[in-house]
Design a protein around this motif. Structure first.
Motif, PDB file in Angstrom:
ATOM      1  N   ALA A 100       0.946  -1.001  -0.138  1.00  0.00           N
ATOM      2  CA  ALA A 100      -0.179   0.189  -0.111  1.00  0.00           C
ATOM      3  C   ALA A 100       0.874   1.455   0.057  1.00  0.00           C
ATOM      4  N   TYR A 101       2.001   1.201   0.986  1.00  0.00           N
ATOM      5  CA  TYR A 101       2.975   2.513   0.787  1.00  0.00           C
ATOM      6  C   TYR A 101       3.325   2.760  -0.611  1.00  0.00           C
ATOM      7  N   ASN A 102       4.062   1.658  -1.347  1.00  0.00           N
ATOM      8  CA  ASN A 102       4.459   1.736  -2.774  1.00  0.00           C
ATOM      9  C   ASN A 102       3.342   2.291  -3.577  1.00  0.00           C
ATOM     10  N   PHE A 103       2.208   1.835  -3.501  1.00  0.00           N
ATOM     11  CA  PHE A 103       1.014   1.970  -4.204  1.00  0.00           C
ATOM     12  C   PHE A 103       0.790   3.689  -3.947  1.00  0.00           C
ATOM     13  N   PHE A 104       1.012   4.372  -2.589  1.00  0.00           N
ATOM     14  CA  PHE A 104       0.480   5.725  -2.303  1.00  0.00           C
ATOM     15  C   PHE A 104       1.613   6.503  -3.115  1.00  0.00           C
ATOM     16  N   LYS A 105       3.129   5.855  -2.801  1.00  0.00           N
ATOM     17  CA  LYS A 105       4.091   6.863  -3.082  1.00  0.00           C
ATOM     18  C   LYS A 105       3.834   6.986  -4.930  1.00  0.00           C
ATOM     19  N   HIS A 106       3.197   6.133  -5.500  1.00  0.00           N
ATOM     20  CA  HIS A 106       3.279   6.402  -7.159  1.00  0.00           C
ATOM     21  C   HIS A 106       2.118   7.102  -7.523  1.00  0.00           C
ATOM     22  N   GLY A 107       1.191   7.610  -6.490  1.00  0.00           N
ATOM     23  CA  GLY A 107       0.154   8.495  -6.790  1.00  0.00           C
ATOM     24  C   GLY A 107       0.677   9.699  -7.630  1.00  0.00           C
ATOM     25  N   ASP A 108      -0.138  10.373  -8.357  1.00  0.00           N
ATOM     26  CA  ASP A 108       0.340  11.633  -9.190  1.00  0.00           C
ATOM     27  C   ASP A 108      -0.845  12.497  -9.165  1.00  0.00           C
ATOM     28  N   LEU A 109      -0.807  13.754  -8.583  1.00  0.00           N
ATOM     29  CA  LEU A 109      -1.764  14.778  -8.826  1.00  0.00           C
ATOM     30  C   LEU A 109      -2.066  15.339 -10.020  1.00  0.00           C
ATOM     31  N   ARG A 110      -1.011  15.119 -11.149  1.00  0.00           N
ATOM     32  CA  ARG A 110      -1.177  15.663 -12.492  1.00  0.00           C
ATOM     33  C   ARG A 110      -2.261  14.692 -13.111  1.00  0.00           C
ATOM     34  N   ASP A 111      -2.352  13.477 -12.565  1.00  0.00           N
ATOM     35  CA  ASP A 111      -3.518  12.431 -13.379  1.00  0.00           C
ATOM     36  C   ASP A 111      -4.561  12.607 -12.552  1.00  0.00           C
TER      37      ASP A 111
END
Length: 151
Positions: A100-111
């Motif tokens: 979940a941490y890795n998933f969160f870290k790859h989130g992107d506001l630009r998308d």
């Protein structure tokens, strides 16, 4: 505004991809379905609070990743492992939190998705919590979502 739906739906979909998660639930901690009919392992999501800013919304979420402790009637010679599967649960559910941490870290506001506000997650183990002897991890994360004009 679909920010809340988007964050929760994407998080739920991701968590269900794990081999170590059978059920994802949402609500107050007291709403966790602890019945024997629940398909464990379980990740329960509950929201602490939300901070609204002109440009973004921060969601303070807590995750409880857990499973039911199995107790063997036979006590093994190896006292370190004991007669339960607690270490197995802690290992598997820590993987869920780490993923979940890795998933969160790859989130992107630009998308128009979300990103994690801090660089890390603190996870706290628990043993024999709740009424039917659950073990696992509880972790908190703040996810930032871009403010959207549409409701």
């Amino acid at each position: 505004m679909n920010n809340l739906y988007q964050v929760l739906d994407e998080l739920r979909a991701f968590l269900l991809l794990s081999d170590y998660t059978n059920t994802v639930s949402f609500g107050e901690v007291s709403d966790v379905d602890l019945g024997k009919l629940t398909n464990f392992p379980l990740v329960h999501i509950y929201m602490e609070d939300v901070t609204i800013n002109e440009m973004y919304i921060d969601f303070n979420l807590n995750l409880i990743a857990c499973d039911i402790v199995d107790v063997s009637k036979e006590y093994p010679d190896d006292k370190f492992l004991g007669n339960t599967n607690v270490q197995d649960i802690l290992n598997a559910q820590l993987k869920v939190i780490t993923d979940a941490y890795n998933f969160f870290k790859h989130g992107d506001l630009r998308d128009n998705k979300f990103m994690m506000v801090t660089d890390s997650i603190n996870a706290t183990p628990f043993l024999d919590k709740f009424e039917n002897q659950l073990a696992g991890w509880e972790a908190s994360v703040v996810l930032r979502s871009a403010m959207q004009d549409k409701c």
